[in-house]
Design an enzyme around this catalytic site. Structure first.
Site, PDB file in Angstrom:
ATOM      1  N   CYS A   1       3.175  26.964 -69.303  1.00 57.04           N
ATOM      2  CA  CYS A   1       4.115  27.620 -70.014  1.00 57.04           C
ATOM      3  C   CYS A   1       4.177  27.528 -71.646  1.00 57.04           C
ATOM      4  CB  CYS A   1       5.600  27.005 -69.436  1.00 57.04           C
ATOM      5  SG  CYS A   1       7.046  28.210 -69.591  1.00 57.04           S
TER       6      CYS A   1
ATOM      7  N   GLN B   1       1.136  29.265 -74.086  1.00 58.09           N
ATOM      8  CA  GLN B   1       1.475  30.006 -75.422  1.00 58.09           C
ATOM      9  C   GLN B   1       0.660  29.463 -76.540  1.00 58.09           C
ATOM     10  OE1 GLN B   1       5.911  29.925 -75.513  1.00 58.09           O
ATOM     11  NE2 GLN B   1       6.199  31.134 -73.824  1.00 58.09           N
TER      12      GLN B   1
ATOM     13  N   HIS C   1       5.190  28.064 -63.944  1.00 58.10           N
ATOM     14  CA  HIS C   1       4.960  26.442 -63.618  1.00 58.10           C
ATOM     15  C   HIS C   1       4.434  26.036 -62.162  1.00 58.10           C
ATOM     16  CE1 HIS C   1       7.207  24.958 -67.194  1.00 58.10           C
ATOM     17  NE2 HIS C   1       8.087  26.102 -67.121  1.00 58.10           N
TER      18      HIS C   1
ATOM     19  N   GLU D   1       3.561  23.421 -60.893  1.00 56.17           N
ATOM     20  CA  GLU D   1       3.728  22.117 -60.712  1.00 56.17           C
ATOM     21  C   GLU D   1       4.904  22.056 -59.678  1.00 56.17           C
ATOM     22  OE1 GLU D   1       4.153  23.341 -63.595  1.00 56.17           O
ATOM     23  OE2 GLU D   1       5.737  22.228 -64.705  1.00 56.17           O
TER      24      GLU D   1
HETATM   25  N1  GLN Z   1       9.786  27.615 -75.133  1.00 55.32           N
HETATM   26  C1  GLN Z   1       9.040  28.515 -74.367  1.00 55.32           C
HETATM   27  C2  GLN Z   1       9.526  29.762 -73.970  1.00 55.32           C
HETATM   28  O1  GLN Z   1      10.940  29.752 -73.867  1.00 55.32           O
HETATM   29  C3  GLN Z   1       8.034  27.849 -73.313  1.00 55.32           C
HETATM   30  C4  GLN Z   1       9.078  27.303 -72.081  1.00 55.32           C
HETATM   31  C5  GLN Z   1       8.502  26.013 -71.128  1.00 55.32           C
HETATM   32  O2  GLN Z   1       7.251  25.584 -71.686  1.00 55.32           O
HETATM   33  N2  GLN Z   1       9.105  25.757 -70.069  1.00 55.32           N
HETATM   34  O3  GLN Z   1       9.077  30.927 -73.717  1.00 55.32           O
END
Ligand code: GLN
Length: 537
Positions: free
Chosen positions: A382, A386, A509, A511
């Site tokens: 996630c 990014q 995710h 996990e």
């Molecule tokens: N903050 C990021 C977003 O909102 C990633 C969120 C996360 O890692 N769950 O896209």
């Protein structure tokens, strides 16, 4: 058979592992062929834990249907493999909201709305899962968060009292307490348990089964004492001693006949004890795993529970790869160019954790640069994915100011941008991209191979920001491939650098869907690669 209900409450202190006991009961009944679900009722006022800081509440676990829930639901799913939904996680806030919305709608015209009966009726309705149609369940296990005596859990206790009365033998109450060991006296003390049961009895609930958490073995005379002081059969006083792994708990409980005691209370023939072969095979593997693999967890929340499912997924994948996973938390706020090599020394793989907000992200970007340029297996989840994307933009595509619109809304190179449908949202709770979405895998990619040749997979999400497709071609040309795409919205869900040993980032995710008997393929392969990079001891 009509549905039976098991209520799990806790006394004396919190953090005794009610979630593990509930999940273990679920597992044991499932092993006997029963269809089971487990749900958690939390007495706090938030609608869900989605807006809570992990320091307050640990990880936020997301169900397939997009509910942000308590991390105990992760235990339920990992132990039993069931898929929980929004009906499995209820808070006081949700109960009140339903009742208040109904009141505004005029459903109770002329009546005064009260805790008893309106709130308790709504709790009962949810405990009986009256909103869940078409589900043919043999057992519903309901865990109530908090500890007996908390002011806020009183309506839940009253609902259980009423349901016990209403359901008769179709309901069983399991109460988890603590038996402390006093070192100075060299004695185990049952008094707190007696008090806790008295408190429960004072609310009109007689527990059927007591599970005593203890650091030392309780002999029969201790159990007998508890049994006779608390009006509970001796065979219904079970002890849960500290064990090296939570996954040992179901078999320990089975050995003491916890599931058999539940069935007897309800009046169901007990039958043969299931062998639980796959589970026991897993435990054997866990005991046999001697070699270690060292993994860095790069994140900003320095507490065990914040990345619970990631930790468990890494552990499970380790066991299936015949190794013990040793996780080293590395605080991303403390990572700088000068110390990154030292911070990540001694590990053969790195996980870049999910998260929100600016704090600690530059450290994550430095870590991804280091692992990319040193070909260290890296798994970005996630926000972690990014960060991989931003780092690549800054250092390979040459956009020094590349960023996520979350961190810098004015960045000229918004390689991670807010999703179109998120832009008009002003409410914070439950408004992210949540729950399971489809993802089409690109044949020939590593990820495609790992999922066993499936072209369309489904994984769970929790985010607002996304890979910006405007840059997709540049990334692909320079070696970061977009290998998983959501077909409905054309969103990039997975990136990988095929030239490296293992460098994969997922917007979802994985996990959340790794279980004891079905460890997730991405974690499995990540650990396998890390093990291969570990020198023989
Ligand atoms: N903050 C990021 C977003 O909102 C990633 C969120 C996360 O890692 N769950 O896209």
């Amino acid at each position: 058979m009509n549905t039976k209900y098991i209520f799990v409450t806790g006394g004396v202190v919190s953090s005794l592992g009610k979630g593990i006991i509930s999940a273990s009961i679920g597992k044991l009944l499932q092993a006997r062929g029963f269809k089971v679900t487990i749900q958690k009722f939390d007495p706090y006022i938030n609608i869900d834990p989605g807006t809570l800081n992990p320091y307050e509440h640990g990880e936020c676990y997301v169900t397939e249907d997009g509910m942000e829930t308590d991390l105990d639901l992760g235990h339920y799913e990992r132990f039993t493999g069931i898929h929980t939904t929004r009906h499995n996680s209820i808070t006081t806030g949700r109960i009140y909201k339903t009742v208040i919305d109904r009141e505004r709608h005029g459903d109770y015209l002329g009546k005064t709305i009260q805790v008893v009966p309106h709130i308790t009726d709504e709790i009962k309705r949810r405990m009986l899962r009256e909103d869940e149609h078409g589900e043919d369940l043999d057992f519903v296990i309901t865990e109530v968060g908090g500890t007996i005596g908390d002011i806020e859990s009183a309506p839940f206790m009253e609902a259980i009292r009423q349901l016990r009365w209403q359901l008769g033998r179709d309901a069983v109450c399991v109460h988890l307490t603590y038996v402390p060991y006093l070192k100075a006296a060299d004695e185990l003390k049952t008094k707190p348990t007696q008090h806790s049961v008295k408190e429960l009895q004072g609310m009109g609930i007689q527990p059927d089964i007591l599970v005593l958490r203890t650091e030392r073995h309780l002999d029969d005379s201790m159990r007998l004492k508890v049994a006779s002081f608390c009006n509970v059969d001796l065979e219904c006083v079970v002890q849960s001693e500290d064990v090296p792994s939570i996954y040992e708990v179901p078999v320990r409980m089975q050995r003491q006949g916890l599931d058999a005691a539940i069935l007897r209370k309800i009046g169901i023939p007990v039958g043969e004890t299931p062998t639980m072969k796959p589970w026991n095979n897993f435990l054997q593997k866990q005991r046999d795993a001697a070699r270690e693999v060292h993994i860095a967890l790069v994140g900003k929340y320095d507490l065990q529970d914040a990345y619970k499912s990631i930790r468990e997924s890494l552990n499970l994948a380790g066991i299936y790869n015949d190794v013990k996973t040793k996780i080293h938390f590395v605080n991303s706020e403390e990572i700088a160019e000068e110390n990154v090599a030292e911070k990540l020394s001694g590990v053969t793989g790195v996980v870049i954790c999910p998260g929100f907000g600016q704090r600690g992200i530059e450290g994550k970007i430095i870590a991804t640069e280091y692992t990319r340029t040193h070909d260290i297996p890296t798994f970005g989840i996630c926000l972690g994915m990014q960060m991989m994307v931003i780092e690549f933009a800054r250092n390979v595509l040459g956009y020094k100011d590349a960023n996520s619109a979350e961190m810098n809304p004015d960045t000229p190179h918004n390689v991670i941008d807010m999703m179109e449908e998120q832009k008009s949202i002003t409410e914070m709770g439950g408004t992210m991209r949540l729950g399971a979405y489809e993802c089409e895998l690109v044949p020939g990619s590593r990820t495609f191979e790992l999922y066993g040749g499936e072209t369309v997979i489904k994984e769970r999400h929790r985010h607002r920001y996304e890979f910006n497709n405007k840059y997709k071609e540049e990334y692909e040309t320079k070696g970061m491939k977009c290998v998983g795409i959501n077909p409905a919205a054309d969103l990039v869900e997975i990136v990988e650098i095929p030239a490296l040993k293992w460098y994969i980032g997922t917007q979802f995710h994985p996990e959340y869907s790794s279980t004891v008997l079905r460890p997730h393929p991405l974690f499995m392969d990540f650990i396998k690669t890390c093990v291969n990079g570990t020198a023989e001891a």
